[in-house]
Design an enzyme around this catalytic site. Sequence first.
Site, mmCIF file in Angstrom:
data_model
loop_
_atom_site.group_PDB
_atom_site.id
_atom_site.type_symbol
_atom_site.label_atom_id
_atom_site.label_comp_id
_atom_site.label_asym_id
_atom_site.label_seq_id
_atom_site.Cartn_x
_atom_site.Cartn_y
_atom_site.Cartn_z
ATOM 1 C CG HIS A 30 -1.852 -1.092 1.370
ATOM 2 N ND1 HIS A 30 -1.743 -2.057 2.334
ATOM 3 C CD2 HIS A 30 -2.941 -1.394 0.636
ATOM 4 C CE1 HIS A 30 -2.745 -2.914 2.201
ATOM 5 N NE2 HIS A 30 -3.477 -2.538 1.183
ATOM 6 N N GLY A 141 -2.755 -2.220 -6.796
ATOM 7 C CA GLY A 141 -1.598 -3.116 -6.851
ATOM 8 C C GLY A 141 -1.845 -4.266 -7.820
#
Length: 272
Positions: A30, A141
């Site tokens: 993150h 991601g």
Amino acid sequence: MTILRFAADLRSLPQPVMFVPTMGGLHEGHLNLIHAAKRHGGTVVASIFVNPTQFGDRADFDAYQRDLGRDGELAEGAGCDVIFAPSVEQMYPGGTEATRVHVPEVTDKWEGEHRPSHFDGVATVVSALFNMVRPAKAFFGQKDWQQCVVVAKMVRDLGYPIELRFEETVREPHGLAMSSRNERLSADARRRAAVLYTAIRKTADEFRLGGEPRAAEANTSTILLQGGFESVDYVAIVDEDTLAQADLPTGQHRVIAAAQIEGVRLIDNIRV
Ligand code: PAF
């Protein structure tokens, strides 16, 4: 850094907004997204919302780690300007059984088969978050490759004026993809789980060099089971955009996989 609870408070933020949607439990993956967002300039907004509609299992949803203090510090350290942390009532004013966004075809297989309704939950919440945050760019991601494909299709089909950026997977030193689920593994399983990465890398190499794809997929499953995984949901060589299983190494492909170790389900993928 500011923590905002209400979508209306996002209206006055300096534009453009760079958006990193998360469910909290922040890790290096993150933080890498926040760093990437920062490099694009503007106001970096990360959402922290554990989305009930994408969990098949209520217990899994309840057990999901929630620590806004810790996440806020990590996000701020990475350069995040604003955290948007709405309540379930704000995200779902009509209740969690209300309107759903369904992205067809690319949700049918792989994760979709093993987690029915998961992607409807993801597409619905991402769509609502995009409407509330109104970002110029959004960062996801690549570890959840199917999620990237689903969001890309939703953005195209519904005409969201948002540029999507899919960032490289961040890995632990021995190769295991960063995931909040890794925390649930014993140190031994965490070490052994790295075989997921080495095995799909080997599959990608075999396919690139002309190996028969179904045999390469089957070999990978065997390697995972021998390496300590209890069960394998799928290993597949797929077209990067359609997620259809590939026969020939022409075009752009990914090896995608999901397997469980110590009762924890891990996923990973690699570009061929
Ligand atoms: O990838 C995640 O963490 C979630 O699926 C997302 C995109 C934040 C939606 O809840």
